[in-house]
Design a protein around this motif. Structure first.
Motif, PDB file in Angstrom:
ATOM      1  N   HIS A 113       0.827  -1.210   0.000  1.00 21.39           N
ATOM      2  CA  HIS A 113       0.000   0.000   0.000  1.00 21.39           C
ATOM      3  C   HIS A 113       0.862   1.261   0.000  1.00 21.39           C
ATOM      4  N   ILE A 114       1.869   1.318   0.869  1.00 16.01           N
ATOM      5  CA  ILE A 114       2.710   2.513   0.954  1.00 16.01           C
ATOM      6  C   ILE A 114       3.501   2.717  -0.337  1.00 16.01           C
ATOM      7  N   CYS A 115       3.935   1.643  -0.941  1.00 14.77           N
ATOM      8  CA  CYS A 115       4.745   1.749  -2.158  1.00 14.77           C
ATOM      9  C   CYS A 115       3.914   1.948  -3.416  1.00 14.77           C
ATOM     10  N   SER A 116       2.615   1.766  -3.345  1.00 15.41           N
ATOM     11  CA  SER A 116       1.792   1.848  -4.551  1.00 15.41           C
ATOM     12  C   SER A 116       0.703   2.908  -4.474  1.00 15.41           C
ATOM     13  N   GLY A 123      11.102  12.194  -2.838  1.00 12.70           N
ATOM     14  CA  GLY A 123      11.481  10.809  -2.606  1.00 12.70           C
ATOM     15  C   GLY A 123      10.908  10.261  -1.309  1.00 12.70           C
ATOM     16  N   LEU A 124      10.581   8.980  -1.333  1.00 17.39           N
ATOM     17  CA  LEU A 124      10.044   8.299  -0.144  1.00 17.39           C
ATOM     18  C   LEU A 124      10.727   6.944  -0.020  1.00 17.39           C
ATOM     19  N   ALA A 153       3.951   0.308  -7.381  1.00 17.73           N
ATOM     20  CA  ALA A 153       3.655   1.126  -8.549  1.00 17.73           C
ATOM     21  C   ALA A 153       4.344   2.478  -8.491  1.00 17.73           C
ATOM     22  N   GLN A 154       4.671   2.964  -7.282  1.00 22.86           N
ATOM     23  CA  GLN A 154       5.353   4.243  -7.145  1.00 22.86           C
ATOM     24  C   GLN A 154       6.872   4.094  -7.186  1.00 22.86           C
ATOM     25  N   GLY A 155       7.375   2.871  -7.198  1.00 25.35           N
ATOM     26  CA  GLY A 155       8.816   2.651  -7.270  1.00 25.35           C
ATOM     27  C   GLY A 155       9.560   3.138  -6.049  1.00 25.35           C
ATOM     28  N   ARG A 156       9.154   2.697  -4.847  1.00 23.94           N
ATOM     29  CA  ARG A 156       9.797   3.124  -3.607  1.00 23.94           C
ATOM     30  C   ARG A 156      10.821   2.091  -3.158  1.00 23.94           C
ATOM     31  N   LEU A 552      20.633   9.049  -5.330  1.00 22.36           N
ATOM     32  CA  LEU A 552      19.253   9.498  -5.321  1.00 22.36           C
ATOM     33  C   LEU A 552      18.723   9.647  -3.907  1.00 22.36           C
ATOM     34  N   THR A 553      19.055   8.694  -3.046  1.00 19.45           N
ATOM     35  CA  THR A 553      18.566   8.748  -1.677  1.00 19.45           C
ATOM     36  C   THR A 553      19.085   9.977  -0.945  1.00 19.45           C
TER      37      THR A 553
END
Length: 624
Positions: A113-116, A123-124, A153-156, A552-553
């Motif tokens: 859920h958090i990643c999508s 950035g997260l 889906a958000q690519g975390r 990136l991080t």
């Protein structure tokens, strides 16, 4: 009448029918009428009048501040939304503590859920930190397969940490905050429990509120997400010979259906309570006490401030203990109920009771521990009085609530039809007036923020206020007894109501296996793709090499010149040994360090270097 006077039969009154007067005649023979009926005030009238002055004081205080908090929230709502669009959002680290045996059916859905499903402009990064009292090879292997992967889906980016020897949420949080996160890299940390599904705009709302108000911590609100009847499946039939109370035949079906009904009603009861807590009571208490409180989840902290407070393992509510210490050291905490997250309800009435026991003990432990420190602190007199109201004042508020919600209705029924003294009648009318104002305000907020399907439960919860006060009084009394007897230690995990354990296991396995397959067979390097590019479920996540992921991080943020440059220089030198290109990268980053385009520049570093097909100085030089 006066105390000691011979009792007289109750007068006929339209408000009390003759049948009720006859039924109460025996009661009044035992309990003499103590309130005056000739326009004067008896001694008992004056005592009761004094108690009602306390009730009115609390009632006026809460009613006025409930109205103030609602007016402030709606007055700044539009302006805050407009300003949030101008804020340069920065990277945020989300920490999810997890107790694996209890939450093995939950944690994988939360990660997905958090990643999508959670939107955030910058950035997260997600850190899952868990403990387990016994080895669980299958579940731990699934979790470890997610470590370091770009997921959803958000690519975390997801990182997984196991805390050996941990027995509590406090130890898990202390490990990741003190030993994993880097002070020079992490600026903002959000904390969510393992059963929480943040709303799509939850983290954005938290970050905007924190940056606009320049505070150290912002606390969001919680609701129950499994409120539907279908979310509470009846428990499976007990096999023969199993322990527990199982009824035979059709009675077993009734027993299981009753369990489902209780779960449904409990979830909606808690959901109504959470609405009252986060949208009504807590904002009003913030105005009274001049501070908000950290509730353990749905909260965003400045990392530099959070790292100063190690979570205590000796109290039942480590979040309230950290709040007290932070406020005593003048940290700024506020509530933002519009930032919402859904959690699961307790699995049963027993789990609910144990959860509330732990909360009551934790609040009382903190109230006793910091009672003298509040007076000795360097806070203002107003803030000291506010903290005394928030912490030890709970005991007085509970007592006064019992007088208003339980004692007075009982007396009013017994002495119905008898005239009150003039002063006492004025106190009662004052209380009724302010109670009506707060009731109207609460109903307006219910209509504004809640769906029509939840209105009946909020109304029923509000009307059942006396029963709720009795529950709170029982919890406080038991808590104080256990603390005085020294039996307040031990942390009991709340069992959550999960629909379809087998389905959760299957989903978790599929998720972990999918991540493992992606890691085992990465896509070709020749296909340039931004690490922030969204991809739909089922597509391969963007392949990011570790050196670029690190860049990136730790992207360039305002007022932090060295957040990217030193990292890039070190990696560039290690890869190619080209000192000239490293110096050029440092100069370029320093020249652009004071803008809001840090995330874009970091993405440019990564995309250009990957498109060049070289991971060292040549890629950076061609990009420059």
């Amino acid at each position: 009448s006066r105390i000691g006077a011979p009792p007289r039969p109750p007068p006929a009154s339209p408000r009390r029918p003759a049948a009720m007067a006859d039924a109460l005649e025996h009661v009044e023979d035992v309990i003499p009428i103590v309130f005056s009926d000739n326009g004067s005030m008896s001694s008992v009238d004056w005592v009761y009048f004094g108690l009602w002055c306390l009730v009115d004081t609390l009632n006026v205080l809460m009613s006025v501040n409930i109205c103030r908090s609602v007016l402030r929230r709606h007055r700044v709502r539009g302006e805050r939304k407009r300003l949030e669009a101008t804020v340069a959002f920065e990277n945020v680290t989300v920490v999810v503590p997890c107790y694996l045996p209890n939450e093995k059916h939950i944690i994988f859905d939360t990660i997905d859920h958090i990643c999508s499903n959670v939107d955030y402009a910058a950035g997260l990064t997600l850190h899952v930190v868990y403990n387990s009292p016994k080895p669980m090879p299958a579940e731990e292997a699934k979790l470890q397969a997610l470590h370091g992967a770009w997921h959803g889906a958000q690519g975390r980016r997801v990182f997984v940490h196991k805390v050996e020897g941990s027995t509590s949420k406090a130890e898990n949080l202390n490990h990741v905050i003190g030993s994993v996160l880097l002070p020079e890299a992490e600026r903002f940390v959000a904390i969510f429990d393992a059963d929480h599904f943040p709303d799509r705009d939850c983290i954005t709302t938290l970050m905007g509120f924190l940056l606009l108000n320049d505070i150290d911590c912002v606390q969001g609100s919680t609701y129950i997400r499994n409120r539907k009847f279908a979310d509470h499946l009846p428990p499976p039939r007990r096999p023969k010979g199993a322990k527990g109370c199982a009824l035979p035949g059709p009675l077993s079906w009734l027993q299981r259906r009753a369990h489902q009904v209780v779960g449904f009603l409990l979830a909606n009861f808690i959901d109504a309570e959470f609405f009252m807590t986060y949208f009504i009571w807590m904002p009003a208490i913030e105005l009274i006490g001049q501070t908000g409180l950290f509730g353990g989840s749905v909260a965003l902290w400045k990392y530099s401030k959070l790292a100063d407070y190690a979570f205590s393992t000796s109290v039942q509510t480590e979040d309230i203990d950290a709040s007290a210490r932070a406020v005593l050291e003048r940290a700024k905490i506020r509530f933002c109920p519009e930032a919402r997250s859904g959690e699961l309800s307790p699995a049963s009435l027993r789990s609910f009771w144990r959860q509330r026991q732990r909360w009551a003990i934790g609040w009382d432990q903190v109230s006793i521990r910091y009672f003298s420190q509040i007076a000795e602190s360097r806070l203002s007199i107003r803030k000291k009085l506010g903290l005394y109201y928030v912490f030890p004042g709970r005991w007085a508020a509970c007592t006064i609530g019992l007088i208003a919600g339980v004692v007075h209705p009982t007396i009013a029924v017994i002495y119905n039809g008898q005239p009150w003294g003039p002063w006492l009648n004025g106190a009662l009318m004052t209380g009724a007036f302010f109670y009506a104002i707060s009731t109207a305000t609460i109903l307006s907020q219910m209509l504004w923020y809640r769906g029509p399907g939840t209105w009946p439960f909020v109304v029923v919860f509000y009307l059942a206020g006396p029963l709720y006060l009795l529950l709170q009084a029982a919890l406080v009394l038991q808590s104080l007894v256990r603390i005085s007897c020294g039996t307040d230690s031990g942390w009991v995990v709340t069992q959550r109501a999960v629909k379809g354990h087998h389905a959760a296991d299957g989903a978790a396995g599929a998720t972990a296996e999918g991540v493992g397959a992606r890691l085992a067979t990465p896509p070709p390097r020749s296909a340039p793709q931004s690490p922030f590019a969204k991809h739909t479920p089922g597509e391969e996540a963007p392949e990011i090499h570790s050196e670029y992921a690190l860049a990136l991080t730790h992207f360039l943020a305002p007022n932090r010149i060295d957040s990217v440059n030193q990292r890039l220089d070190q990696m560039d030198g290690d890869a190619a040994g080209d000192g000239a290109a490293a110096e050029a990268a440092r100069s370029n980053g320093a020249a652009q360090s004071n803008g809001d385009g840090g995330a874009v520049r970091a993405g440019a570093y990564v995309a250009a270097a990957r498109a060049s097909g070289a991971g060292g100085a040549g890629g950076y030089q061609r990009m420059l």
